[in-house]
Design a protein around this motif. Structure first.
Motif, mmCIF file in Angstrom:
data_model
loop_
_atom_site.group_PDB
_atom_site.id
_atom_site.type_symbol
_atom_site.label_atom_id
_atom_site.label_comp_id
_atom_site.label_asym_id
_atom_site.label_seq_id
_atom_site.Cartn_x
_atom_site.Cartn_y
_atom_site.Cartn_z
ATOM 1 N N PRO A 108 0.794 -1.227 0.000
ATOM 2 C CA PRO A 108 0.000 0.000 0.000
ATOM 3 C C PRO A 108 0.825 1.274 0.000
ATOM 4 O O PRO A 108 0.343 2.323 -0.396
ATOM 5 N N ASP A 109 2.074 1.203 0.470
ATOM 6 C CA ASP A 109 2.904 2.398 0.507
ATOM 7 C C ASP A 109 3.690 2.592 -0.781
ATOM 8 O O ASP A 109 4.347 3.617 -0.964
ATOM 9 N N LYS A 250 -4.812 7.588 17.574
ATOM 10 C CA LYS A 250 -4.856 8.809 16.756
ATOM 11 C C LYS A 250 -3.627 8.921 15.862
ATOM 12 O O LYS A 250 -3.712 9.380 14.721
ATOM 13 N N LEU A 251 -2.482 8.484 16.381
ATOM 14 C CA LEU A 251 -1.275 8.460 15.549
ATOM 15 C C LEU A 251 -1.443 7.477 14.383
ATOM 16 O O LEU A 251 -1.020 7.752 13.250
ATOM 17 N N LEU A 252 -2.082 6.337 14.663
ATOM 18 C CA LEU A 252 -2.343 5.354 13.617
ATOM 19 C C LEU A 252 -3.292 5.934 12.570
ATOM 20 O O LEU A 252 -3.078 5.770 11.366
ATOM 21 N N GLN A 253 -4.319 6.607 13.045
ATOM 22 C CA GLN A 253 -5.271 7.242 12.128
ATOM 23 C C GLN A 253 -4.559 8.240 11.214
ATOM 24 O O GLN A 253 -4.778 8.258 9.999
ATOM 25 N N ASP A 254 -3.703 9.076 11.789
ATOM 26 C CA ASP A 254 -2.959 10.057 10.991
ATOM 27 C C ASP A 254 -2.040 9.361 9.986
ATOM 28 O O ASP A 254 -1.932 9.787 8.828
ATOM 29 N N LEU A 256 -2.402 6.413 8.613
ATOM 30 C CA LEU A 256 -3.164 5.772 7.543
ATOM 31 C C LEU A 256 -3.810 6.780 6.603
ATOM 32 O O LEU A 256 -4.143 6.454 5.463
ATOM 33 N N GLN A 257 -4.000 7.995 7.074
ATOM 34 C CA GLN A 257 -4.582 9.036 6.229
ATOM 35 C C GLN A 257 -3.531 9.825 5.456
ATOM 36 O O GLN A 257 -3.865 10.621 4.590
ATOM 37 N N ALA A 258 -2.251 9.580 5.775
ATOM 38 C CA ALA A 258 -1.164 10.273 5.089
ATOM 39 C C ALA A 258 -1.107 9.830 3.630
ATOM 40 O O ALA A 258 -1.509 8.723 3.277
ATOM 41 N N GLU A 259 -0.610 10.705 2.783
ATOM 42 C CA GLU A 259 -0.540 10.411 1.352
ATOM 43 C C GLU A 259 0.337 9.190 1.081
ATOM 44 O O GLU A 259 0.029 8.356 0.246
ATOM 45 N N GLN A 260 1.456 9.086 1.807
ATOM 46 C CA GLN A 260 2.334 7.920 1.695
ATOM 47 C C GLN A 260 2.370 7.192 3.041
ATOM 48 O O GLN A 260 2.729 7.779 4.051
ATOM 49 N N HIS A 261 1.983 5.913 3.021
ATOM 50 C CA HIS A 261 2.016 5.133 4.249
ATOM 51 C C HIS A 261 3.452 4.851 4.680
ATOM 52 O O HIS A 261 4.350 4.714 3.848
ATOM 53 N N LYS A 262 3.659 4.765 6.005
ATOM 54 C CA LYS A 262 4.939 4.368 6.573
ATOM 55 C C LYS A 262 4.732 3.030 7.276
ATOM 56 O O LYS A 262 4.287 2.976 8.426
ATOM 57 N N PRO A 263 5.039 1.931 6.584
ATOM 58 C CA PRO A 263 4.734 0.600 7.118
ATOM 59 C C PRO A 263 5.324 0.321 8.494
ATOM 60 O O PRO A 263 4.672 -0.294 9.335
#
Length: 293
Positions: A108-109, A250-254, A256-263
């Motif tokens: 996904p990233d 909330k950190l997880l939510q942010d 996952l909503q970021a343009e590029q995921h950080k696995p």
């Protein structure tokens, strides 16, 4: 396209098919082309970018061939459909090994997953147009059912040819598929059968796919994150622990909503919260949705 760039693509395509994407290095491609590794980076910033250009180029070539078939005024609608189907079967047969590996490496990233969604949507759109062209407007209400049946038949036959070494003539395969679809289109219209796949649902699916997204990810992920945030306050734990978990959620939510995921960040946050048994089920679903789609 420059001669050097085309040489890079041709070399990469051959290596990907023979050795596999993961086993091929940029150095392999550069050596084969007779160009310096640094010069190769003037054309492509990564091996992933080379792969994406190959995928797009391969499908574009197939679509152009289909358009040439469609523009031949000497062909009947039936013959056009058969030749389009033969063309599509040939495309998957020639690219099957690479496509199987691509599915495994798509994350996904990365850049590949959105391209695959877009390619799938583009092909579905093209196949829907072909089905309506040959079988008429009467199938439109059930066309999504028919197009998935059509794609499924092609997929299973290609699987049989590639992995079971079943020698089949592609012309005969395409004629067989035409007759199958003709029977189903006729029976569907005669029975006035209600569609399994509703137009409004599939339009949402297409909109997501053309934007390079999974519909499941787009709609299910927010619900799971909301479940996570609303479940934490109900846990039988200390307020301090609840505050920690809410901050992590909330950190997880942010993330996952970021343009590029950080696995690494996403997995770390999930791992931290999974220690709380009451959240494990939700987090497992999130992890599966994000990393196994």
């Amino acid at each position: 396209m420059s001669v050097t760039k085309q040489k890079i693509l041709d070399s990469a395509m051959r290596f990907f098919l023979e050795k596999g994407y993961l086993a091929t290095s940029i150095q392999n491609i550069a050596d084969d082309c007779g160009v310096a590794k640094g010069s190769l980076y003037n054309f492509f910033s990564s091996k992933e970018d080379i792969l994406i250009e190959i995928l797009i180029s391969q499908q574009d070539s197939m679509i152009q061939r289909k358009e040439q078939i469609q523009s031949d005024k000497s062909l009947s609608p039936r013959e056009i459909f058969i030749r389009e189907t033969e063309c599509q079967c040939e495309f998957f047969l020639n690219n099957n090994y690479m496509m199987q590996e691509i599915k495994k490496i798509s994350t996904p990233d990365g850049k590949v997953a959105p391209i695959l969604f877009q390619m799938r949507a583009s092909l579905l759109k093209s196949n829907i147009e072909s089905l309506i062209r040959v079988f008429g407007e009467g199938i439109r209400s059930n066309v999504w059912d028919l197009v998935f049946i059509y794609n499924g038949i092609i997929r299973e036959i290609i699987f049989l040819m590639v992995f079971e070494n079943k020698p089949l003539n592609l012309r005969e395969v395409a004629q067989f598929i035409y007759h199958c679809m003709e029977d189903m289109a006729t029976n569907t219209q005669a029975a006035s059968r209600p569609p399994l796949l509703k137009k409004e649902d599939m339009e949402a699916y297409m909109q997501s796919a053309l934007q390079g997204e999974s519909l499941c990810t787009r709609h299910r992920l927010p619900d799971l994150l909301n479940d996570l945030l609303t479940t934490i306050p109900e846990l039988q734990i200390t307020n301090f622990k609840k505050a920690e978990l809410q901050e992590a959620a909330k950190l997880l939510q942010d993330a996952l909503q970021a343009e590029q995921h950080k696995p690494v960040l996403i997995r770390s946050l999930i791992g931290f919260m999974e220690k709380e048994h009451g959240l494990r089920h939700i987090l497992k679903q999130i992890e599966k949705l994000v990393f196994e789609r």
